[in-house]
Design a protein around this motif. Sequence first.
Motif, PDB file in Angstrom:
ATOM      1  N   LEU A 142       0.804  -1.217   0.000  1.00 21.27           N
ATOM      2  CA  LEU A 142       0.000   0.000   0.000  1.00 21.27           C
ATOM      3  C   LEU A 142       0.840   1.271   0.000  1.00 21.27           C
ATOM      4  O   LEU A 142       0.524   2.230  -0.696  1.00 21.27           O
ATOM      5  N   GLY A 143       1.903   1.265   0.784  1.00 23.66           N
ATOM      6  CA  GLY A 143       2.666   2.494   0.977  1.00 23.66           C
ATOM      7  C   GLY A 143       3.314   3.022  -0.277  1.00 23.66           C
ATOM      8  O   GLY A 143       3.200   4.211  -0.599  1.00 23.66           O
ATOM      9  N   VAL A 144       3.987   2.141  -1.020  1.00 21.23           N
ATOM     10  CA  VAL A 144       4.709   2.608  -2.208  1.00 21.23           C
ATOM     11  C   VAL A 144       3.774   3.147  -3.286  1.00 21.23           C
ATOM     12  O   VAL A 144       3.987   4.245  -3.805  1.00 21.23           O
ATOM     13  N   PRO A 145       2.705   2.414  -3.664  1.00 19.58           N
ATOM     14  CA  PRO A 145       1.808   2.975  -4.685  1.00 19.58           C
ATOM     15  C   PRO A 145       1.186   4.303  -4.276  1.00 19.58           C
ATOM     16  O   PRO A 145       1.184   5.263  -5.058  1.00 19.58           O
ATOM     17  N   PHE A 146       0.681   4.372  -3.039  1.00 20.82           N
ATOM     18  CA  PHE A 146       0.021   5.609  -2.607  1.00 20.82           C
ATOM     19  C   PHE A 146       1.022   6.717  -2.305  1.00 20.82           C
ATOM     20  O   PHE A 146       0.729   7.900  -2.501  1.00 20.82           O
ATOM     21  N   GLY A 147       2.222   6.335  -1.833  1.00 18.16           N
ATOM     22  CA  GLY A 147       3.265   7.331  -1.623  1.00 18.16           C
ATOM     23  C   GLY A 147       3.705   7.943  -2.940  1.00 18.16           C
ATOM     24  O   GLY A 147       3.976   9.143  -3.024  1.00 18.16           O
ATOM     25  N   THR A 148       3.782   7.094  -3.967  1.00 22.12           N
ATOM     26  CA  THR A 148       4.133   7.590  -5.302  1.00 22.12           C
ATOM     27  C   THR A 148       3.054   8.513  -5.840  1.00 22.12           C
ATOM     28  O   THR A 148       3.353   9.582  -6.401  1.00 22.12           O
ATOM     29  N   LEU A 149       1.792   8.120  -5.684  1.00 20.14           N
ATOM     30  CA  LEU A 149       0.686   8.974  -6.140  1.00 20.14           C
ATOM     31  C   LEU A 149       0.695  10.312  -5.413  1.00 20.14           C
ATOM     32  O   LEU A 149       0.471  11.367  -6.023  1.00 20.14           O
ATOM     33  N   LEU A 150       0.949  10.295  -4.104  1.00 19.85           N
ATOM     34  CA  LEU A 150       1.007  11.544  -3.329  1.00 19.85           C
ATOM     35  C   LEU A 150       2.118  12.433  -3.853  1.00 19.85           C
ATOM     36  O   LEU A 150       1.920  13.645  -4.061  1.00 19.85           O
ATOM     37  N   GLY A 151       3.302  11.834  -4.087  1.00 19.05           N
ATOM     38  CA  GLY A 151       4.429  12.622  -4.564  1.00 19.05           C
ATOM     39  C   GLY A 151       4.210  13.189  -5.953  1.00 19.05           C
ATOM     40  O   GLY A 151       4.613  14.320  -6.250  1.00 19.05           O
ATOM     41  N   GLN A 152       3.545  12.423  -6.798  1.00 18.72           N
ATOM     42  CA  GLN A 152       3.269  12.897  -8.149  1.00 18.72           C
ATOM     43  C   GLN A 152       2.211  14.001  -8.162  1.00 18.72           C
ATOM     44  O   GLN A 152       2.241  14.893  -8.996  1.00 18.72           O
ATOM     45  N   ALA A 153       1.267  13.929  -7.211  1.00 20.89           N
ATOM     46  CA  ALA A 153       0.169  14.894  -7.177  1.00 20.89           C
ATOM     47  C   ALA A 153       0.548  16.194  -6.483  1.00 20.89           C
ATOM     48  O   ALA A 153       0.129  17.284  -6.914  1.00 20.89           O
ATOM     49  N   THR A 154       1.329  16.112  -5.409  1.00 17.27           N
ATOM     50  CA  THR A 154       1.607  17.307  -4.592  1.00 17.27           C
ATOM     51  C   THR A 154       3.097  17.581  -4.425  1.00 17.27           C
ATOM     52  O   THR A 154       3.489  18.382  -3.584  1.00 17.27           O
ATOM     53  N   GLY A 155       3.924  16.939  -5.221  1.00 16.46           N
ATOM     54  CA  GLY A 155       5.367  17.142  -5.123  1.00 16.46           C
ATOM     55  C   GLY A 155       6.024  16.026  -4.334  1.00 16.46           C
ATOM     56  O   GLY A 155       5.484  15.564  -3.326  1.00 16.46           O
ATOM     57  N   TRP A 156       7.205  15.594  -4.791  1.00 17.87           N
ATOM     58  CA  TRP A 156       7.851  14.440  -4.167  1.00 17.87           C
ATOM     59  C   TRP A 156       8.210  14.683  -2.711  1.00 17.87           C
ATOM     60  O   TRP A 156       8.248  13.749  -1.904  1.00 17.87           O
ATOM     61  N   ARG A 157       8.434  15.951  -2.325  1.00 16.83           N
ATOM     62  CA  ARG A 157       8.789  16.236  -0.937  1.00 16.83           C
ATOM     63  C   ARG A 157       7.637  15.918   0.024  1.00 16.83           C
ATOM     64  O   ARG A 157       7.863  15.566   1.189  1.00 16.83           O
ATOM     65  N   SER A 158       6.409  16.016  -0.463  1.00 21.57           N
ATOM     66  CA  SER A 158       5.265  15.744   0.411  1.00 21.57           C
ATOM     67  C   SER A 158       5.272  14.298   0.899  1.00 21.57           C
ATOM     68  O   SER A 158       4.837  14.003   2.024  1.00 21.57           O
ATOM     69  N   THR A 159       5.782  13.403   0.071  1.00 19.24           N
ATOM     70  CA  THR A 159       5.866  12.000   0.473  1.00 19.24           C
ATOM     71  C   THR A 159       6.818  11.849   1.652  1.00 19.24           C
ATOM     72  O   THR A 159       6.536  11.116   2.609  1.00 19.24           O
ATOM     73  N   PHE A 160       7.930  12.557   1.617  1.00 21.74           N
ATOM     74  CA  PHE A 160       8.896  12.443   2.712  1.00 21.74           C
ATOM     75  C   PHE A 160       8.412  13.171   3.968  1.00 21.74           C
ATOM     76  O   PHE A 160       8.778  12.779   5.088  1.00 21.74           O
ATOM     77  N   TRP A 161       7.594  14.189   3.789  1.00 25.05           N
ATOM     78  CA  TRP A 161       6.952  14.790   4.959  1.00 25.05           C
ATOM     79  C   TRP A 161       6.016  13.777   5.620  1.00 25.05           C
ATOM     80  O   TRP A 161       5.972  13.640   6.850  1.00 25.05           O
ATOM     81  N   ALA A 162       5.276  13.046   4.799  1.00 24.92           N
ATOM     82  CA  ALA A 162       4.369  12.027   5.330  1.00 24.92           C
ATOM     83  C   ALA A 162       5.146  10.924   6.049  1.00 24.92           C
ATOM     84  O   ALA A 162       4.746  10.452   7.119  1.00 24.92           O
ATOM     85  N   ILE A 163       6.284  10.514   5.475  1.00 24.01           N
ATOM     86  CA  ILE A 163       7.102   9.482   6.111  1.00 24.01           C
ATOM     87  C   ILE A 163       7.674   9.986   7.432  1.00 24.01           C
ATOM     88  O   ILE A 163       7.754   9.240   8.419  1.00 24.01           O
ATOM     89  N   THR A 164       8.065  11.258   7.469  1.00 23.97           N
ATOM     90  CA  THR A 164       8.548  11.848   8.719  1.00 23.97           C
ATOM     91  C   THR A 164       7.478  11.778   9.801  1.00 23.97           C
ATOM     92  O   THR A 164       7.764  11.442  10.960  1.00 23.97           O
ATOM     93  N   ALA A 165       6.235  12.081   9.428  1.00 22.59           N
ATOM     94  CA  ALA A 165       5.130  12.007  10.386  1.00 22.59           C
ATOM     95  C   ALA A 165       4.936  10.573  10.881  1.00 22.59           C
ATOM     96  O   ALA A 165       4.679  10.346  12.075  1.00 22.59           O
ATOM     97  N   ILE A 166       5.069   9.606   9.984  1.00 20.86           N
ATOM     98  CA  ILE A 166       4.961   8.198  10.376  1.00 20.86           C
ATOM     99  C   ILE A 166       6.057   7.856  11.390  1.00 20.86           C
ATOM    100  O   ILE A 166       5.826   7.140  12.371  1.00 20.86           O
TER     101      ILE A 166
END
Length: 397
Positions: A142-166
């Motif tokens: 789940l994480g990789v597909p949705f993390g990729t979609l998040l990064g593509q939609a709102t910028g790749w940095r947003s994915t790493f912000w989400a991972i930081t929160a995790i």
Amino acid sequence: MPAALYALALGGFGIGLTEFVIMGLLPEVAADFGVSETVAGYLISGYAIAVAIGAIIFTAVLSRLDRKKSLLFLMVLFIIGNLLSATGPSYELVMVGRIVAALCHGAFFGIGSVVAADLVAPNKRAGAIAFMFAGLTIANVLGVPFGTLLGQATGWRSTFWAITAIGVIAFIGILVMVPNNLPRSASKGILSEFGIFTNPQVWLSMFITILGYGGMFGAFTYIAFTLTGISGFASSTVPWLLVLFGVGLFAGNIVGGKAADKNLPKTLITLLIILTLILVGFALTASNQIATIAALVLMGGFGFATVPGMQMRIMNHADHAPTLASGANIAAFNIGNALGAWIGGLTIAAGLGYTSPLWAGAVITLAGLAVLLIATRVRGGEYATVSTKTLAPLGTH
């Protein structure tokens, strides 16, 4: 399962996401920093090298410290590393962030494996380790597909912000849920810990991991080329086919852990035989889409089903320093990843076609099986046939 295992699994989920999600974001990262995709790809290889280094060094340094505090320290590194990746204004700083995050990877799974095993009864240890690694498999599902979609939609940095929160949530979970009275290593120091490497069975266990897991990962590394170039799938369907592969990982991890608790050597031997046959069957039927889908799920399932047993085997043979042994085996997994990918790449470069990594993976896995069979017959190998039900609690020797 104890609540602490959920916190460990969440940490594993975040780490798995950090390792793999970058693969789907490389085009965006390359464009942002104005580098080639090859240079952007160093963010993956740099991470893998740092994992192998950190798995040994950090596990050795932290092995005699309080295990809960060690896990919390590693999660702090994880948070700092991903925060650097999310905010770094240059490629170089993002690389530093990747390396910092990677340094905690091997030690977290190494120490976490021992903690997970200590939290349950002796006959449930491999299952507990599998539960912790379930976070890693869910990251693929789940994480990789949705993390990729998040990064593509709102910028790749947003994915790493989400991972930081995790990472922050996992830190809190470990702080609250992991007990404070975990047993410490009984060794007399770091040099004593490294004494495990005088045991041939420890080295044999690592070679089994390198070959037995490296064969599957080498085949997986180039699976997108196989799916599009041989099976005829559209490139847009590849991410969703990889979700099916991830489902196999998740199921195999749980089933493999339960089987290893019942009979560790028989489980590993059986899994490596079946995995070899699956890779051969996949190579022979890759032009058939239905057969390919089935083989993809089975490859993930039987490939990752070996992980809990491989961890238990090396820990059983290094009972006075299971934490370092566990960390060393995490390094072995990553060496296997690199070896399998390198050999698979050589076969493609040699013009053997996009099914050649599958054939190479089958040969590598078969070599792992041969080492396992030899290991059970050399001096000390009889301990590999002892059921985990008979072993004293890890870390209390």
